[in-house]
Design a protein around this motif. Structure first.
Motif, PDB file in Angstrom:
ATOM      1  N   GLY A 389      -3.206 -36.227  16.855  1.00  0.00           N
ATOM      2  CA  GLY A 389      -2.204 -35.842  15.892  1.00  0.00           C
ATOM      3  C   GLY A 389      -3.083 -35.673  14.350  1.00  0.00           C
ATOM      4  O   GLY A 389      -2.169 -35.849  13.638  1.00  0.00           O
ATOM      5  N   GLY A 390      -4.199 -35.774  14.279  1.00  0.00           N
ATOM      6  CA  GLY A 390      -4.847 -35.979  12.974  1.00  0.00           C
ATOM      7  C   GLY A 390      -5.350 -34.454  12.608  1.00  0.00           C
ATOM      8  O   GLY A 390      -5.273 -33.276  13.405  1.00  0.00           O
ATOM      9  N   SER A 391      -6.212 -34.431  11.651  1.00  0.00           N
ATOM     10  CA  SER A 391      -6.927 -33.348  11.053  1.00  0.00           C
ATOM     11  C   SER A 391      -8.239 -33.519  10.652  1.00  0.00           C
ATOM     12  O   SER A 391      -8.811 -34.733  10.094  1.00  0.00           O
ATOM     13  N   PHE A 392      -9.256 -32.494  10.839  1.00  0.00           N
ATOM     14  CA  PHE A 392     -10.458 -32.583  10.300  1.00  0.00           C
ATOM     15  C   PHE A 392     -10.864 -32.667   9.128  1.00  0.00           C
ATOM     16  O   PHE A 392     -11.726 -33.002   8.415  1.00  0.00           O
ATOM     17  N   SER A 393      -9.964 -31.954   8.413  1.00  0.00           N
ATOM     18  CA  SER A 393      -9.757 -31.752   6.794  1.00  0.00           C
ATOM     19  C   SER A 393      -8.372 -31.908   6.224  1.00  0.00           C
ATOM     20  O   SER A 393      -7.389 -31.226   6.428  1.00  0.00           O
ATOM     21  N   ALA A 394      -8.290 -33.268   5.523  1.00  0.00           N
ATOM     22  CA  ALA A 394      -7.316 -33.672   5.010  1.00  0.00           C
ATOM     23  C   ALA A 394      -6.988 -33.113   3.741  1.00  0.00           C
ATOM     24  O   ALA A 394      -5.896 -32.770   3.614  1.00  0.00           O
ATOM     25  N   GLU A 395      -7.911 -33.027   2.706  1.00  0.00           N
ATOM     26  CA  GLU A 395      -7.640 -32.512   1.509  1.00  0.00           C
ATOM     27  C   GLU A 395      -8.814 -31.500   1.100  1.00  0.00           C
ATOM     28  O   GLU A 395      -8.616 -31.043  -0.081  1.00  0.00           O
ATOM     29  N   HIS A 396      -9.841 -31.676   1.467  1.00  0.00           N
ATOM     30  CA  HIS A 396     -10.873 -30.969   0.904  1.00  0.00           C
ATOM     31  C   HIS A 396     -11.094 -29.290   1.253  1.00  0.00           C
ATOM     32  O   HIS A 396     -11.686 -28.823   0.744  1.00  0.00           O
ATOM     33  N   GLY A 397     -10.277 -28.893   2.097  1.00  0.00           N
ATOM     34  CA  GLY A 397     -10.231 -27.612   2.730  1.00  0.00           C
ATOM     35  C   GLY A 397     -11.351 -27.170   3.773  1.00  0.00           C
ATOM     36  O   GLY A 397     -11.678 -27.985   4.343  1.00  0.00           O
ATOM     37  N   VAL A 398     -11.424 -25.950   3.893  1.00  0.00           N
ATOM     38  CA  VAL A 398     -12.363 -25.458   4.982  1.00  0.00           C
ATOM     39  C   VAL A 398     -13.565 -24.821   4.496  1.00  0.00           C
ATOM     40  O   VAL A 398     -14.785 -25.338   4.628  1.00  0.00           O
ATOM     41  N   GLY A 399     -13.353 -24.131   3.277  1.00  0.00           N
ATOM     42  CA  GLY A 399     -14.371 -23.526   2.682  1.00  0.00           C
ATOM     43  C   GLY A 399     -15.370 -22.488   3.571  1.00  0.00           C
ATOM     44  O   GLY A 399     -15.000 -22.157   4.569  1.00  0.00           O
ATOM     45  N   SER A 400     -16.484 -22.753   3.184  1.00  0.00           N
ATOM     46  CA  SER A 400     -17.569 -21.979   4.103  1.00  0.00           C
ATOM     47  C   SER A 400     -18.478 -23.005   5.146  1.00  0.00           C
ATOM     48  O   SER A 400     -18.925 -22.764   5.956  1.00  0.00           O
ATOM     49  N   LYS A 401     -18.135 -24.362   4.585  1.00  0.00           N
ATOM     50  CA  LYS A 401     -18.789 -25.485   5.221  1.00  0.00           C
ATOM     51  C   LYS A 401     -18.170 -26.185   6.589  1.00  0.00           C
ATOM     52  O   LYS A 401     -18.813 -26.561   7.517  1.00  0.00           O
ATOM     53  N   ARG A 402     -16.925 -25.747   6.693  1.00  0.00           N
ATOM     54  CA  ARG A 402     -16.239 -26.297   7.762  1.00  0.00           C
ATOM     55  C   ARG A 402     -15.177 -25.189   8.862  1.00  0.00           C
ATOM     56  O   ARG A 402     -14.512 -25.676   9.388  1.00  0.00           O
ATOM     57  N   ILE A 403     -16.064 -24.062   8.498  1.00  0.00           N
ATOM     58  CA  ILE A 403     -15.317 -23.066   9.525  1.00  0.00           C
ATOM     59  C   ILE A 403     -15.416 -23.342  10.661  1.00  0.00           C
ATOM     60  O   ILE A 403     -14.610 -23.062  11.749  1.00  0.00           O
ATOM     61  N   HIS A 404     -16.570 -23.846  11.412  1.00  0.00           N
ATOM     62  CA  HIS A 404     -17.003 -24.141  12.705  1.00  0.00           C
ATOM     63  C   HIS A 404     -16.172 -25.150  13.267  1.00  0.00           C
ATOM     64  O   HIS A 404     -15.653 -25.140  14.189  1.00  0.00           O
ATOM     65  N   SER A 405     -15.654 -26.188  12.309  1.00  0.00           N
ATOM     66  CA  SER A 405     -14.590 -27.389  12.736  1.00  0.00           C
ATOM     67  C   SER A 405     -13.389 -26.844  12.958  1.00  0.00           C
ATOM     68  O   SER A 405     -12.781 -27.079  13.733  1.00  0.00           O
ATOM     69  N   LEU A 406     -12.975 -25.788  12.100  1.00  0.00           N
ATOM     70  CA  LEU A 406     -11.598 -25.316  12.413  1.00  0.00           C
ATOM     71  C   LEU A 406     -11.722 -24.634  13.642  1.00  0.00           C
ATOM     72  O   LEU A 406     -10.585 -24.470  14.394  1.00  0.00           O
ATOM     73  N   LEU A 407     -12.650 -23.807  13.969  1.00  0.00           N
ATOM     74  CA  LEU A 407     -12.723 -22.968  15.296  1.00  0.00           C
ATOM     75  C   LEU A 407     -12.659 -23.724  16.457  1.00  0.00           C
ATOM     76  O   LEU A 407     -12.190 -23.510  17.221  1.00  0.00           O
ATOM     77  N   ALA A 408     -13.472 -24.972  16.164  1.00  0.00           N
ATOM     78  CA  ALA A 408     -13.637 -25.943  17.363  1.00  0.00           C
ATOM     79  C   ALA A 408     -12.417 -26.634  17.427  1.00  0.00           C
ATOM     80  O   ALA A 408     -12.026 -27.453  18.455  1.00  0.00           O
ATOM     81  N   THR A 409     -11.366 -27.097  16.502  1.00  0.00           N
ATOM     82  CA  THR A 409     -10.230 -28.070  16.693  1.00  0.00           C
ATOM     83  C   THR A 409      -8.965 -27.429  16.545  1.00  0.00           C
ATOM     84  O   THR A 409      -7.856 -27.785  17.156  1.00  0.00           O
ATOM     85  N   ALA A 410      -8.900 -26.195  16.095  1.00  0.00           N
ATOM     86  CA  ALA A 410      -7.347 -25.722  16.050  1.00  0.00           C
ATOM     87  C   ALA A 410      -6.885 -24.893  17.106  1.00  0.00           C
ATOM     88  O   ALA A 410      -7.733 -24.538  18.045  1.00  0.00           O
ATOM     89  N   ASP A 411      -5.524 -25.015  17.162  1.00  0.00           N
ATOM     90  CA  ASP A 411      -4.813 -24.158  18.492  1.00  0.00           C
ATOM     91  C   ASP A 411      -5.315 -22.689  18.480  1.00  0.00           C
ATOM     92  O   ASP A 411      -5.101 -21.991  17.128  1.00  0.00           O
ATOM     93  N   PRO A 412      -5.631 -22.313  19.471  1.00  0.00           N
ATOM     94  CA  PRO A 412      -5.980 -20.880  19.529  1.00  0.00           C
ATOM     95  C   PRO A 412      -5.005 -19.601  19.059  1.00  0.00           C
ATOM     96  O   PRO A 412      -5.278 -18.695  18.366  1.00  0.00           O
ATOM     97  N   THR A 413      -3.667 -20.119  19.309  1.00  0.00           N
ATOM     98  CA  THR A 413      -2.636 -19.311  18.606  1.00  0.00           C
ATOM     99  C   THR A 413      -2.534 -19.229  17.343  1.00  0.00           C
ATOM    100  O   THR A 413      -2.203 -18.175  16.505  1.00  0.00           O
ATOM    101  N   LYS A 414      -2.889 -20.495  16.657  1.00  0.00           N
ATOM    102  CA  LYS A 414      -2.877 -20.559  15.090  1.00  0.00           C
ATOM    103  C   LYS A 414      -3.910 -19.838  14.531  1.00  0.00           C
ATOM    104  O   LYS A 414      -3.599 -18.934  13.696  1.00  0.00           O
TER     105      LYS A 414
END
Length: 441
Positions: A389-414
């Motif tokens: 129930g956590g998040s890989f990015s709490a307050e710094h955002g995704v930017g260009s540096k964490r796109i792969h982290s978003l793709l790896a952890t987010a719900d596909p429907t989201k």
């Protein structure tokens, strides 16, 4: 451009051209021209971001909101401020203080972080556990869309159930859906007095129990609860030459607390009462209550001067996670063991906003890491983050540096829904390209 500080990332001015409009109308004019000629735009605020959200390259145009720095309205009766996007947090704090108010959000980069940038990244800071993140402070906003049209919803009231609340599309979107130009923020009364204390504690559980005691205080309200693990506070204390007789820096975790209320003396007495309760359960604990403004500032400097980390380890890899409070102890233990398995002396500096579960993790390494090591580190950090129930990015955002982290952890429907919104509002992918979502192949 040589006179402008590039901020945290040397590639922020890679585009080689910066435009600085002075109004929403001028932003719309620039965006309209760029749209007609398919020129990508990178909006920039204070350039304090840590995830490459403002980096640019040749062929793009940097659009700085720095000239749009007017506080248009600050109403002490409504407890509302209407500001342009380039207003810094510190400037708004100073103006609000004159009316006995505050923005209800604070962070260490207050002198350079702009309100527009903070809204665009959904910034959090030390008061988020109490007042929410930037999303919860915004009543209305104005933004220029990719075709140069202006979305205007400068609502100044809390209650508004008139259809879709579209302002939330732009909050946290990092300029990928539109450029925020004006914001309506709710303000809170500033407490008449504050007090600061720091406790040295044996465990995360002890720190969370101390926070619970402070939240239940009848003498004041908890304004901040910042955790500094041993390696972090020993580094910052050494750099500042800070020490206090009877306060042991070898404690596993230190907890920096701030209370607000009516009288400073009563708040200091309340800290003494809280500490007495802590000692009953955790007799090895230590504590100090700031007895002056100077001592208070010295304690907060130990938390806020994160530059020391990057002077010690240039370009040190840093991470920003949110973890449910009940999971923090196990999560930290797993991370430390996982890092040790990667390299025996890989020991991170840990600190963060413990009351809301936001942990900052900075490695004792000069960056960048080798690709294989970076992948192993992120595997340790993010493996179970969504499941608990956590998040890989709490307050710094995704930017260009964490796109792969978003793709790896987010719900596909989201992710699919995000892509639909992006196509609807910016089909040309000209608004801050290469940030948050990857452009289509």
């Amino acid at each position: 451009m040589a006179a402008i500080d590039p901020g945290w990332n040397q590639f922020n001015f890679g585009a080689g051209i910066v435009v600085a409009p002075g109004s929403t109308a001028e932003v719309a004019l620039v965006v309209g021209i760029c749209s007609r000629h398919a020129v990508p735009i990178v909006p920039q605020g204070g350039r304090t971001g840590l995830v490459g959200g403002s980096v640019s390259k040749i062929g793009e145009v940097v659009l700085s909101l720095g000239r749009m720095n007017r506080i248009e309205r600050l109403d002490p009766v409504e407890r509302v401020a209407v500001v342009e996007a380039g207003v810094t947090l510190a400037a708004l704090q100073a103006a609000a203080l004159d009316e006995g108010l505050e923005p209800g959000i604070d962070l260490a980069a207050r002198g350079s972080a702009t309100i527009g940038g903070m809204v665009s990244t959904n910034a959090g800071g030390v008061m988020a556990f109490r007042n929410g993140v930037m999303r919860h402070r915004v009543l209305g906003l104005e933004a220029v869309l990719a075709d140069g049209s202006v979305f205007s919803d400068l609502t100044r009231v809390v209650k508004n159930s008139a259809g879709y609340d579209l302002k939330h599309l732009f909050i946290g979107a990092e300029g990928t859906l539109g450029i925020i130009t004006r914001i309506v923020l709710k303000l809170d009364p500033m407490p008449r007095a504050t007090a600061t204390a720091m406790f040295g504690l044996p465990t995360v559980g002890a720190a969370l129990e101390t926070i619970r005691l402070a939240l239940n205080s009848e003498a004041g309200h908890l304004r901040a609860a910042e955790a500094l693990w041993r390696s972090y506070i020993k580094l910052t204390a050494s750099a500042h030459g800070w020490s206090e007789p009877g306060f042991d820096l070898d404690q596993p975790i230190c907890l920096l607390l701030s209370l607000g209320g009516g009288r400073e003396e009563a708040l200091c007495d309340e800290f003494e009462r809280i500490f007495a309760q802590v000692l009953e359960c955790f007799p090895e604990s230590t504590g100090i209550v700031a007895g002056s403004r100077r001592q208070e500032n010295d304690l907060w400097r130990l938390r806020e001067d994160t530059d020391i980390l990057y002077r010690t380890h240039p370009a040190a890899p840093s991470y920003d996670v949110s973890v449910p409070l009940s999971e923090i102890d196990d999560y930290v233990s797993r991370v430390l063991a996982g890092f040790c398995a990667i390299e025996p002396d890989l020991s991170p500096y840990l600190f963060g906003h413990l009351a809301d579960g936001n942990l900052h993790i900075v490695l004792n390494r000069q960056g960048p890491l080798a690709e294989s090591t970076a992948a192993a580190v992120e595997s340790v950090l993010y493996e179970d983050i969504r499941a608990i129930g956590g998040s890989f990015s709490a307050e710094h955002g995704v930017g260009s540096k964490r796109i792969h982290s978003l793709l790896a952890t987010a719900d596909p429907t989201k992710l699919s829904a995000m892509e639909c919104v992006k196509r609807a509002l910016d089909g040309q992918h000209m608004m801050n390209p290469g940030k948050v979502l990857r452009p289509p192949l």
